[in-house]
Design a protein around this motif. Structure first.
Motif, PDB file in Angstrom:
ATOM      1  N   MET A 197     -21.677   5.084 -26.668  1.00 43.33           N
ATOM      2  CA  MET A 197     -21.541   6.032 -27.745  1.00 43.33           C
ATOM      3  C   MET A 197     -20.060   6.388 -27.886  1.00 43.33           C
ATOM      4  SD  MET A 197     -23.488   9.602 -28.298  1.00 43.33           S
ATOM      5  CE  MET A 197     -22.497  10.907 -27.617  1.00 43.33           C
ATOM      6  N   ALA A 198     -19.530   6.267 -29.067  1.00 47.09           N
ATOM      7  CA  ALA A 198     -18.124   6.586 -29.335  1.00 47.09           C
ATOM      8  C   ALA A 198     -17.959   8.082 -29.559  1.00 47.09           C
ATOM      9  CB  ALA A 198     -17.647   5.819 -30.558  1.00 47.09           C
ATOM     10  N   ALA A 199     -16.791   8.573 -29.169  1.00 44.98           N
ATOM     11  CA  ALA A 199     -16.482   9.989 -29.385  1.00 44.98           C
ATOM     12  C   ALA A 199     -16.264  10.237 -30.872  1.00 44.98           C
ATOM     13  CB  ALA A 199     -15.244  10.372 -28.598  1.00 44.98           C
ATOM     14  N   SER A 200     -16.614  11.417 -31.310  1.00 42.61           N
ATOM     15  CA  SER A 200     -16.424  11.759 -32.720  1.00 42.61           C
ATOM     16  C   SER A 200     -14.948  12.016 -33.000  1.00 42.61           C
ATOM     17  CB  SER A 200     -17.233  13.006 -33.076  1.00 42.61           C
ATOM     18  OG  SER A 200     -16.667  14.147 -32.456  1.00 42.61           O
ATOM     19  N   LYS A 201     -14.587  11.889 -34.250  1.00 41.86           N
ATOM     20  CA  LYS A 201     -13.213  12.158 -34.670  1.00 41.86           C
ATOM     21  C   LYS A 201     -12.820  13.590 -34.313  1.00 41.86           C
ATOM     22  CE  LYS A 201     -10.164  12.277 -38.637  1.00 41.86           C
ATOM     23  NZ  LYS A 201     -10.030  12.362 -40.060  1.00 41.86           N
ATOM     24  N   GLU A 202     -13.748  14.515 -34.508  1.00 42.77           N
ATOM     25  CA  GLU A 202     -13.471  15.927 -34.218  1.00 42.77           C
ATOM     26  C   GLU A 202     -13.208  16.156 -32.737  1.00 42.77           C
ATOM     27  OE1 GLU A 202     -16.188  14.909 -36.042  1.00 42.77           O
ATOM     28  OE2 GLU A 202     -15.343  15.430 -37.996  1.00 42.77           O
ATOM     29  N   SER A 203     -13.985  15.503 -31.865  1.00 39.93           N
ATOM     30  CA  SER A 203     -13.753  15.717 -30.434  1.00 39.93           C
ATOM     31  C   SER A 203     -12.455  15.063 -29.980  1.00 39.93           C
ATOM     32  CB  SER A 203     -14.930  15.256 -29.576  1.00 39.93           C
ATOM     33  OG  SER A 203     -15.427  14.034 -29.963  1.00 39.93           O
ATOM     34  N   LEU A 204     -12.086  13.929 -30.580  1.00 42.45           N
ATOM     35  CA  LEU A 204     -10.805  13.311 -30.242  1.00 42.45           C
ATOM     36  C   LEU A 204      -9.638  14.161 -30.741  1.00 42.45           C
ATOM     37  CD1 LEU A 204     -11.582   9.548 -30.923  1.00 42.45           C
ATOM     38  CD2 LEU A 204     -11.331  10.695 -28.710  1.00 42.45           C
ATOM     39  N   GLU A 205      -9.766  14.746 -31.919  1.00 48.87           N
ATOM     40  CA  GLU A 205      -8.719  15.641 -32.430  1.00 48.87           C
ATOM     41  C   GLU A 205      -8.581  16.869 -31.545  1.00 48.87           C
ATOM     42  OE1 GLU A 205      -9.992  16.339 -36.460  1.00 48.87           O
ATOM     43  OE2 GLU A 205      -9.010  14.517 -37.200  1.00 48.87           O
ATOM     44  N   ALA A 206      -9.698  17.413 -31.089  1.00 49.54           N
ATOM     45  CA  ALA A 206      -9.662  18.584 -30.204  1.00 49.54           C
ATOM     46  C   ALA A 206      -8.992  18.223 -28.877  1.00 49.54           C
ATOM     47  CB  ALA A 206     -11.074  19.118 -29.969  1.00 49.54           C
ATOM     48  N   LEU A 207      -9.297  17.054 -28.346  1.00 47.41           N
ATOM     49  CA  LEU A 207      -8.682  16.601 -27.103  1.00 47.41           C
ATOM     50  C   LEU A 207      -7.179  16.411 -27.281  1.00 47.41           C
ATOM     51  CD1 LEU A 207      -8.898  15.633 -24.185  1.00 47.41           C
ATOM     52  CD2 LEU A 207      -9.484  13.367 -25.068  1.00 47.41           C
ATOM     53  N   HIS A 208      -6.787  15.806 -28.380  1.00 46.57           N
ATOM     54  CA  HIS A 208      -5.375  15.588 -28.686  1.00 46.57           C
ATOM     55  C   HIS A 208      -4.633  16.925 -28.741  1.00 46.57           C
ATOM     56  CE1 HIS A 208      -1.878  14.466 -31.190  1.00 46.57           C
ATOM     57  NE2 HIS A 208      -2.000  13.288 -30.614  1.00 46.57           N
ATOM     58  N   THR A 209      -5.210  17.882 -29.432  1.00 48.12           N
ATOM     59  CA  THR A 209      -4.607  19.216 -29.535  1.00 48.12           C
ATOM     60  C   THR A 209      -4.524  19.885 -28.170  1.00 48.12           C
ATOM     61  OG1 THR A 209      -5.397  19.466 -31.797  1.00 48.12           O
ATOM     62  CG2 THR A 209      -4.841  21.495 -30.625  1.00 48.12           C
ATOM     63  N   ALA A 210      -5.579  19.762 -27.382  1.00 42.90           N
ATOM     64  CA  ALA A 210      -5.591  20.373 -26.051  1.00 42.90           C
ATOM     65  C   ALA A 210      -4.517  19.770 -25.151  1.00 42.90           C
ATOM     66  CB  ALA A 210      -6.975  20.208 -25.411  1.00 42.90           C
ATOM     67  N   ILE A 211      -4.343  18.461 -25.215  1.00 41.95           N
ATOM     68  CA  ILE A 211      -3.313  17.808 -24.399  1.00 41.95           C
ATOM     69  C   ILE A 211      -1.929  18.284 -24.815  1.00 41.95           C
ATOM     70  CG2 ILE A 211      -2.197  15.587 -23.892  1.00 41.95           C
ATOM     71  CD1 ILE A 211      -5.028  14.333 -24.097  1.00 41.95           C
ATOM     72  N   ALA A 212      -1.663  18.298 -26.108  1.00 43.39           N
ATOM     73  CA  ALA A 212      -0.355  18.748 -26.596  1.00 43.39           C
ATOM     74  C   ALA A 212      -0.092  20.195 -26.202  1.00 43.39           C
ATOM     75  CB  ALA A 212      -0.280  18.586 -28.114  1.00 43.39           C
ATOM     76  N   THR A 213      -1.094  21.038 -26.349  1.00 40.25           N
ATOM     77  CA  THR A 213      -0.944  22.458 -26.019  1.00 40.25           C
ATOM     78  C   THR A 213      -0.701  22.653 -24.523  1.00 40.25           C
ATOM     79  OG1 THR A 213      -2.362  23.075 -27.870  1.00 40.25           O
ATOM     80  CG2 THR A 213      -2.088  24.711 -26.124  1.00 40.25           C
ATOM     81  N   LYS A 214      -1.466  21.983 -23.697  1.00 38.83           N
ATOM     82  CA  LYS A 214      -1.333  22.140 -22.242  1.00 38.83           C
ATOM     83  C   LYS A 214       0.009  21.615 -21.755  1.00 38.83           C
ATOM     84  CE  LYS A 214      -2.934  23.498 -18.357  1.00 38.83           C
ATOM     85  NZ  LYS A 214      -3.071  24.927 -18.087  1.00 38.83           N
ATOM     86  N   LEU A 215       0.455  20.477 -22.278  1.00 35.23           N
ATOM     87  CA  LEU A 215       1.766  19.962 -21.893  1.00 35.23           C
ATOM     88  C   LEU A 215       2.865  20.954 -22.261  1.00 35.23           C
ATOM     89  CD1 LEU A 215       1.488  16.186 -22.835  1.00 35.23           C
ATOM     90  CD2 LEU A 215       1.898  17.117 -20.550  1.00 35.23           C
ATOM     91  N   THR A 216       2.813  21.462 -23.477  1.00 38.81           N
ATOM     92  CA  THR A 216       3.819  22.414 -23.938  1.00 38.81           C
ATOM     93  C   THR A 216       3.823  23.670 -23.067  1.00 38.81           C
ATOM     94  OG1 THR A 216       3.580  21.603 -26.197  1.00 38.81           O
ATOM     95  CG2 THR A 216       4.602  23.768 -25.922  1.00 38.81           C
TER      96      THR A 216
END
Length: 76
Positions: free
Chosen positions: A1-20
């Motif tokens: 099962m592939a991840a949804s676009k929304e969950s990938l966008e949320a993950l991307h945002t979370a990674i950027a936020t946590k790194l910052t």
């Protein structure tokens, strides 16, 4: 099962936020900072983010400070 676009966008945002946040909270020379900076560098690169070193900008200041170190690409 592939991840949804929304969950990938949320993950991307979370990674950027946590790194910052993590980099902002670490002191220069703190153990692990270099690793965080390297992950952030790769994250930015993987996302196609580029910056021109304009005078007075953080990137420009970095380029200026790096220019003081001699570099001969034929020896490295």
């Amino acid at each position: 099962m592939a991840a949804s676009k929304e969950s990938l966008e949320a993950l991307h945002t979370a990674i950027a936020t946590k790194l910052t946040e993590s980099i902002g909270q670490m002191d220069a020379g703190e153990k692990g900072l270099a690793a965080f900076l390297n992950v952030a560098r790769q994250f930015v690169k993987d996302n196609g983010i580029e910056a021109l070193p304009a005078p007075g900008s953080p990137t420009g200041n970095l380029a200026k400070s790096l220019a003081s170190f001699p570099f001969d690409p034929t020896t490295h």
